[in-house]
Design a protein around this motif. Structure first.
Motif, PDB file in Angstrom:
ATOM      1  N   PHE A  90      66.672-114.324  16.682  1.00 41.40           N
ATOM      2  CA  PHE A  90      67.312-115.122  15.642  1.00 41.40           C
ATOM      3  C   PHE A  90      67.998-114.227  14.615  1.00 41.40           C
ATOM      4  N   HIS A  91      67.349-113.147  14.229  1.00 41.10           N
ATOM      5  CA  HIS A  91      67.971-112.222  13.277  1.00 41.10           C
ATOM      6  C   HIS A  91      69.207-111.569  13.875  1.00 41.10           C
ATOM      7  N   LYS A  92      69.151-111.263  15.166  1.00 40.88           N
ATOM      8  CA  LYS A  92      70.274-110.600  15.810  1.00 40.88           C
ATOM      9  C   LYS A  92      71.513-111.492  15.848  1.00 40.88           C
ATOM     10  N   ILE A  93      71.319-112.804  16.065  1.00 42.83           N
ATOM     11  CA  ILE A  93      72.493-113.668  16.198  1.00 42.83           C
ATOM     12  C   ILE A  93      72.947-114.303  14.886  1.00 42.83           C
ATOM     13  N   THR A  94      72.124-114.266  13.841  1.00 46.39           N
ATOM     14  CA  THR A  94      72.509-114.962  12.610  1.00 46.39           C
ATOM     15  C   THR A  94      72.765-114.053  11.416  1.00 46.39           C
ATOM     16  N   LEU A  95      72.336-112.827  11.453  1.00 47.23           N
ATOM     17  CA  LEU A  95      72.473-111.962  10.281  1.00 47.23           C
ATOM     18  C   LEU A  95      73.583-110.940  10.470  1.00 47.23           C
ATOM     19  N   GLU A  96      74.187-110.557   9.355  1.00 45.63           N
ATOM     20  CA  GLU A  96      75.211-109.529   9.374  1.00 45.63           C
ATOM     21  C   GLU A  96      74.560-108.153   9.453  1.00 45.63           C
ATOM     22  N   VAL A  97      75.336-107.159   9.823  1.00 50.14           N
ATOM     23  CA  VAL A  97      74.812-105.812  10.050  1.00 50.14           C
ATOM     24  C   VAL A  97      74.197-105.222   8.788  1.00 50.14           C
ATOM     25  N   GLU A  98      74.828-105.441   7.622  1.00 52.17           N
ATOM     26  CA  GLU A  98      74.296-104.872   6.379  1.00 52.17           C
ATOM     27  C   GLU A  98      72.921-105.438   6.053  1.00 52.17           C
ATOM     28  N   ILE A  99      72.741-106.713   6.327  1.00 58.37           N
ATOM     29  CA  ILE A  99      71.467-107.366   6.013  1.00 58.37           C
ATOM     30  C   ILE A  99      70.387-106.932   7.001  1.00 58.37           C
ATOM     31  N   LYS A 100      70.750-106.701   8.259  1.00 64.67           N
ATOM     32  CA  LYS A 100      69.769-106.294   9.273  1.00 64.67           C
ATOM     33  C   LYS A 100      69.112-104.965   8.936  1.00 64.67           C
ATOM     34  N   ASP A 101      69.837-104.092   8.273  1.00 67.01           N
ATOM     35  CA  ASP A 101      69.309-102.766   7.946  1.00 67.01           C
ATOM     36  C   ASP A 101      68.528-102.743   6.642  1.00 67.01           C
ATOM     37  N   SER A 102      68.522-103.843   5.905  1.00 71.35           N
ATOM     38  CA  SER A 102      67.821-103.880   4.622  1.00 71.35           C
ATOM     39  C   SER A 102      66.358-104.256   4.829  1.00 71.35           C
ATOM     40  N   PHE A 103      65.587-104.063   3.809  1.00 70.76           N
ATOM     41  CA  PHE A 103      64.167-104.442   3.860  1.00 70.76           C
ATOM     42  C   PHE A 103      63.926-105.692   3.021  1.00 70.76           C
ATOM     43  N   ASN A 104      64.925-106.584   2.978  1.00 71.49           N
ATOM     44  CA  ASN A 104      64.778-107.839   2.256  1.00 71.49           C
ATOM     45  C   ASN A 104      63.802-108.758   2.979  1.00 71.49           C
ATOM     46  N   THR A 105      63.138-109.600   2.210  1.00 73.50           N
ATOM     47  CA  THR A 105      62.254-110.610   2.783  1.00 73.50           C
ATOM     48  C   THR A 105      63.081-111.848   3.085  1.00 73.50           C
ATOM     49  N   PRO A 106      63.049-112.354   4.321  1.00 76.35           N
ATOM     50  CA  PRO A 106      63.840-113.544   4.648  1.00 76.35           C
ATOM     51  C   PRO A 106      63.184-114.815   4.121  1.00 76.35           C
ATOM     52  N   SER A 107      63.229-115.001   2.810  1.00 77.44           N
ATOM     53  CA  SER A 107      62.578-116.145   2.177  1.00 77.44           C
ATOM     54  C   SER A 107      63.604-117.234   1.873  1.00 77.44           C
TER      55      SER A 107
END
Length: 175
Positions: free
Chosen positions: A88-105
């Motif tokens: 799900f993260h691979k198909i819905t998130l942008e590259v910059e967000i994938k590399d961050s340590f943000n919490t997907p809240s």
């Protein structure tokens, strides 16, 4: 990084304690159960390496299995949830967000992204959990009803929990 680890360790103990002490005894005629401990897996940081994610999901499921006296059923379901999460993260998130340590809240990602993430993830978790638990197609309609009702029940509780810890995303106004 150390702050993220400590915060997630505290979150793990709180969610598993709530699952074992409170939600284990809540159900609807042995047809619908609630499993909000999977909220911990949903809220793990986005940039977490897959090995760490799968080991954490397996250990989370194994911990719940120890209290439920089940033999790896929750561990298998949590690993399936971790696999869904990476997809799900691979198909819905942008590259910059994938590399961050943000919490997907809910506050960080928004309702449009967060609700399908939780709903489909819970459905995958419960599908794996109940099918591995019964391991038979003799009472398929009963199992299907359990999957659907438990998923609705769990998503409702997770959504309420996420509203309790809701923090609005900080937006910087650029001129």
């Amino acid at each position: 990084m150390g702050k993220v680890i400590i915060f997630n360790a505290i979150r793990f103990f709180v969610v598993v304690l709530l699952q074992v002490a409170l939600f284990k005894n809540i159900g609807y005629y042995n047809l619908a159960s609630v499993f909000p401990y999977i909220f911990f897996i949903f809220l793990l940081p986005i940039g977490l390496p897959n090995v760490v994610l799968f080991v954490t999901a397996f250990l989370t499921g194994l911990t719940v299995d120890a209290f439920y006296d089940s033999v790896g059923v929750h561990a298998a379901a949590c690993v399936a949830l971790a696999l869904f999460r990476t997809f799900f993260h691979k198909i819905t998130l942008e590259v910059e967000i994938k590399d961050s340590f943000n919490t997907p809240s809910l506050g960080e990602m928004g309702t449009k992204w967060f609700l399908p993430y939780v709903f489909f993830g819970t459905l995958i978790h419960h599908l794996t959990l109940f099918l591995v638990e019964t391991f038979s197609f003799t009472n398929f309609l009963y199992t299907l009803a359990s999957i659907i009702l438990s998923s609705i029940f769990t998503v409702s509780v997770i959504f309420l929990m996420s509203l309790l810890v809701y923090k609005r995303k900080s937006r910087i106004n650029s001129i």
